[in-house]
Motif scaffolding. Sequence first.
Motif, PDB file in Angstrom:
ATOM      1  N   HIS A  60       0.797  -1.216   0.000  1.00 40.28           N
ATOM      2  CA  HIS A  60       0.000   0.000   0.000  1.00 40.28           C
ATOM      3  C   HIS A  60       0.837   1.278   0.000  1.00 40.28           C
ATOM      4  O   HIS A  60       0.369   2.351   0.379  1.00 40.28           O
ATOM      5  N   THR A  61       2.073   1.148  -0.427  1.00 38.88           N
ATOM      6  CA  THR A  61       2.943   2.318  -0.648  1.00 38.88           C
ATOM      7  C   THR A  61       3.328   2.319  -2.128  1.00 38.88           C
ATOM      8  O   THR A  61       4.239   1.590  -2.538  1.00 38.88           O
ATOM      9  N   PRO A  62       2.623   3.094  -2.976  1.00 42.47           N
ATOM     10  CA  PRO A  62       2.724   2.968  -4.441  1.00 42.47           C
ATOM     11  C   PRO A  62       4.136   2.922  -5.007  1.00 42.47           C
ATOM     12  O   PRO A  62       4.474   2.015  -5.763  1.00 42.47           O
ATOM     13  N   GLN A  63       4.972   3.894  -4.636  1.00 44.07           N
ATOM     14  CA  GLN A  63       6.298   3.941  -5.255  1.00 44.07           C
ATOM     15  C   GLN A  63       7.134   2.735  -4.855  1.00 44.07           C
ATOM     16  O   GLN A  63       7.819   2.127  -5.678  1.00 44.07           O
ATOM     17  N   VAL A  64       7.072   2.358  -3.587  1.00 40.58           N
ATOM     18  CA  VAL A  64       7.811   1.183  -3.123  1.00 40.58           C
ATOM     19  C   VAL A  64       7.207  -0.075  -3.731  1.00 40.58           C
ATOM     20  O   VAL A  64       7.936  -0.998  -4.124  1.00 40.58           O
ATOM     21  N   ARG A  65       5.889  -0.145  -3.784  1.00 34.09           N
ATOM     22  CA  ARG A  65       5.213  -1.312  -4.342  1.00 34.09           C
ATOM     23  C   ARG A  65       5.684  -1.592  -5.767  1.00 34.09           C
ATOM     24  O   ARG A  65       5.983  -2.732  -6.118  1.00 34.09           O
ATOM     25  N   ARG A  66       5.760  -0.553  -6.577  1.00 34.90           N
ATOM     26  CA  ARG A  66       6.180  -0.738  -7.977  1.00 34.90           C
ATOM     27  C   ARG A  66       7.598  -1.278  -8.062  1.00 34.90           C
ATOM     28  O   ARG A  66       7.886  -2.194  -8.840  1.00 34.90           O
ATOM     29  N   GLU A  67       8.501  -0.696  -7.269  1.00 30.69           N
ATOM     30  CA  GLU A  67       9.907  -1.114  -7.333  1.00 30.69           C
ATOM     31  C   GLU A  67      10.105  -2.537  -6.827  1.00 30.69           C
ATOM     32  O   GLU A  67      10.779  -3.351  -7.461  1.00 30.69           O
ATOM     33  N   VAL A  68       9.507  -2.835  -5.669  1.00 29.70           N
ATOM     34  CA  VAL A  68       9.672  -4.166  -5.090  1.00 29.70           C
ATOM     35  C   VAL A  68       9.008  -5.218  -5.964  1.00 29.70           C
ATOM     36  O   VAL A  68       9.557  -6.306  -6.195  1.00 29.70           O
ATOM     37  N   ALA A  69       7.822  -4.901  -6.486  1.00 32.24           N
ATOM     38  CA  ALA A  69       7.111  -5.850  -7.346  1.00 32.24           C
ATOM     39  C   ALA A  69       7.907  -6.151  -8.614  1.00 32.24           C
ATOM     40  O   ALA A  69       7.915  -7.291  -9.096  1.00 32.24           O
ATOM     41  N   ALA A  70       8.584  -5.148  -9.167  1.00 39.94           N
ATOM     42  CA  ALA A  70       9.394  -5.369 -10.370  1.00 39.94           C
ATOM     43  C   ALA A  70      10.520  -6.357 -10.091  1.00 39.94           C
ATOM     44  O   ALA A  70      10.805  -7.248 -10.903  1.00 39.94           O
ATOM     45  N   GLN A  71      11.153  -6.219  -8.921  1.00 41.53           N
ATOM     46  CA  GLN A  71      12.244  -7.124  -8.565  1.00 41.53           C
ATOM     47  C   GLN A  71      11.734  -8.557  -8.387  1.00 41.53           C
ATOM     48  O   GLN A  71      12.328  -9.515  -8.899  1.00 41.53           O
ATOM     49  N   PHE A  72      10.625  -8.699  -7.667  1.00 44.43           N
ATOM     50  CA  PHE A  72      10.090 -10.043  -7.439  1.00 44.43           C
ATOM     51  C   PHE A  72       9.504 -10.645  -8.718  1.00 44.43           C
ATOM     52  O   PHE A  72       9.535 -11.860  -8.896  1.00 44.43           O
ATOM     53  N   THR A  73       8.971  -9.803  -9.601  1.00 44.39           N
ATOM     54  CA  THR A  73       8.467 -10.308 -10.885  1.00 44.39           C
ATOM     55  C   THR A  73       9.572 -11.008 -11.643  1.00 44.39           C
ATOM     56  O   THR A  73       9.403 -12.128 -12.148  1.00 44.39           O
ATOM     57  N   ASP A  74      10.730 -10.363 -11.715  1.00 49.16           N
ATOM     58  CA  ASP A  74      11.847 -10.966 -12.441  1.00 49.16           C
ATOM     59  C   ASP A  74      12.352 -12.224 -11.751  1.00 49.16           C
ATOM     60  O   ASP A  74      12.750 -13.189 -12.400  1.00 49.16           O
ATOM     61  N   MET A  75      12.325 -12.232 -10.411  1.00 49.69           N
ATOM     62  CA  MET A  75      12.775 -13.425  -9.701  1.00 49.69           C
ATOM     63  C   MET A  75      11.823 -14.591  -9.936  1.00 49.69           C
ATOM     64  O   MET A  75      12.266 -15.741 -10.110  1.00 49.69           O
ATOM     65  N   LEU A  76      10.530 -14.322  -9.984  1.00 53.73           N
ATOM     66  CA  LEU A  76       9.555 -15.369 -10.297  1.00 53.73           C
ATOM     67  C   LEU A  76       9.760 -15.883 -11.719  1.00 53.73           C
ATOM     68  O   LEU A  76       9.657 -17.082 -11.993  1.00 53.73           O
ATOM     69  N   ARG A  77      10.057 -14.968 -12.642  1.00 55.92           N
ATOM     70  CA  ARG A  77      10.344 -15.370 -14.029  1.00 55.92           C
ATOM     71  C   ARG A  77      11.566 -16.279 -14.087  1.00 55.92           C
ATOM     72  O   ARG A  77      11.584 -17.275 -14.820  1.00 55.92           O
ATOM     73  N   ILE A  78      12.595 -15.921 -13.347  1.00 50.85           N
ATOM     74  CA  ILE A  78      13.818 -16.724 -13.338  1.00 50.85           C
ATOM     75  C   ILE A  78      13.523 -18.127 -12.820  1.00 50.85           C
ATOM     76  O   ILE A  78      13.966 -19.125 -13.409  1.00 50.85           O
ATOM     77  N   CYS A  79      12.773 -18.226 -11.737  1.00 50.75           N
ATOM     78  CA  CYS A  79      12.446 -19.544 -11.183  1.00 50.75           C
ATOM     79  C   CYS A  79      11.655 -20.383 -12.173  1.00 50.75           C
ATOM     80  O   CYS A  79      11.944 -21.580 -12.363  1.00 50.75           O
ATOM     81  N   LEU A  80      10.656 -19.785 -12.815  1.00 51.14           N
ATOM     82  CA  LEU A  80       9.829 -20.529 -13.769  1.00 51.14           C
ATOM     83  C   LEU A  80      10.632 -20.974 -14.987  1.00 51.14           C
ATOM     84  O   LEU A  80      10.457 -22.088 -15.484  1.00 51.14           O
ATOM     85  N   THR A  81      11.514 -20.120 -15.452  1.00 53.38           N
ATOM     86  CA  THR A  81      12.322 -20.475 -16.627  1.00 53.38           C
ATOM     87  C   THR A  81      13.310 -21.573 -16.274  1.00 53.38           C
ATOM     88  O   THR A  81      13.524 -22.509 -17.064  1.00 53.38           O
ATOM     89  N   ARG A  82      13.906 -21.497 -15.093  1.00 50.26           N
ATOM     90  CA  ARG A  82      14.792 -22.570 -14.647  1.00 50.26           C
ATOM     91  C   ARG A  82      14.017 -23.876 -14.479  1.00 50.26           C
ATOM     92  O   ARG A  82      14.519 -24.961 -14.835  1.00 50.26           O
ATOM     93  N   ALA A  83      12.810 -23.773 -13.966  1.00 50.81           N
ATOM     94  CA  ALA A  83      11.995 -24.971 -13.765  1.00 50.81           C
ATOM     95  C   ALA A  83      11.684 -25.668 -15.085  1.00 50.81           C
ATOM     96  O   ALA A  83      11.428 -26.875 -15.111  1.00 50.81           O
ATOM     97  N   ASN A  84      11.721 -24.902 -16.175  1.00 53.79           N
ATOM     98  CA  ASN A  84      11.421 -25.461 -17.491  1.00 53.79           C
ATOM     99  C   ASN A  84      12.659 -25.791 -18.312  1.00 53.79           C
ATOM    100  O   ASN A  84      12.605 -25.852 -19.544  1.00 53.79           O
ATOM    101  N   GLY A  85      13.772 -26.014 -17.635  1.00 57.73           N
ATOM    102  CA  GLY A  85      14.935 -26.571 -18.311  1.00 57.73           C
ATOM    103  C   GLY A  85      15.979 -25.595 -18.793  1.00 57.73           C
ATOM    104  O   GLY A  85      16.791 -25.935 -19.658  1.00 57.73           O
ATOM    105  N   TYR A  86      16.001 -24.369 -18.249  1.00 53.50           N
ATOM    106  CA  TYR A  86      16.973 -23.375 -18.698  1.00 53.50           C
ATOM    107  C   TYR A  86      17.901 -22.956 -17.559  1.00 53.50           C
ATOM    108  O   TYR A  86      17.475 -22.846 -16.400  1.00 53.50           O
ATOM    109  N   GLU A  87      19.142 -22.736 -17.921  1.00 57.72           N
ATOM    110  CA  GLU A  87      20.101 -22.118 -16.998  1.00 57.72           C
ATOM    111  C   GLU A  87      19.998 -20.612 -17.197  1.00 57.72           C
ATOM    112  O   GLU A  87      20.199 -20.110 -18.304  1.00 57.72           O
TER     113      GLU A  87
END
Length: 297
Positions: free
Chosen positions: A217-244
């Motif tokens: 509920h803090t817009p500017q922080v929410r956007r920044e933190v969410a961007a970082q976690f979005t990429d980390m979730l992407r990394i996990c999913l891509t690794r889970a599907n056979g990629y380094e």
Amino acid sequence: MTLELQPQDFSMRAQKWWTPERLKKLMGEKNYIITPISAPKLLRSLGLLNSDASMSPDSIKKFIQINHMFNLLEEHFVELIKRHKTVRILDAGCGKSYLTFLLAWCFKEKWQHPVEIIGVDTNTKLISECKQRAQNLGLDSILKFEIASLFTYKWDLEKRPNAVIALHACDTATDMALALAVKEKADFIAVAPCCQAELARKWKENNSNHPFSPVFHTPQVRREVAAQFTDMLRICLTRANGYEVTATEFVPSSHTPKNRLMTCVRRGNKLESAEKEFNAMKDHLGGASIILEELLQ
């Protein structure tokens, strides 16, 4: 407006302008393949060289950025050349296609290796300009452009793409590019995420008593933190599907905050531990996920 190529003497003009002293000031100790001396017409066509072959401050920034990114990716494309008689590349959300043109030029002029490159974007004007630029540079036989949405785009060539790149594809367009590449079993993927807003939107609606509620509920922080976690979730999913997967900074954060490059090399075997990491992280973030999970199911 599409830039017209200069007459044949433009190369000579560039040779005269770019003295050793000016080149040294431009590149420092960097070893760039694409320079005002090696590829003046290419850089002029991309709008990075002026009519007198000089370069504006903004163009210098772009020149350094695309060359640095090319240097980070070069070894992967050299590896593809070793493995494939014809390398097939998809640029998903190609935009102005700076890197795409650099790749096409290198495959033709430096590596002299067969390649098929397709750039896809929904912007009709940009696609038209890219087509004209490719024709002007004599690259239209290896570099094609199509108007299409990544929501519906399908690779129609007989053989799968060997590489998929998506540079600054906004928000969920990066997820769509990753999903397309994984499903097509591309050997190599490179994405530079941009404007990751999906997770932030979901966090905004989270009214539960969650430990991250102050962030939600803090817009500017929410956007920044969410961007970082979005990429980390992407990394996990891509690794889970056979990629380094490797994440690196491709330009200094002082130039732009959108500076993360994710390079993914297909190893083939799905990684169960990465899937567990993804699920655990998603649970800790209040259960909100990203569209890439859905697209890969």
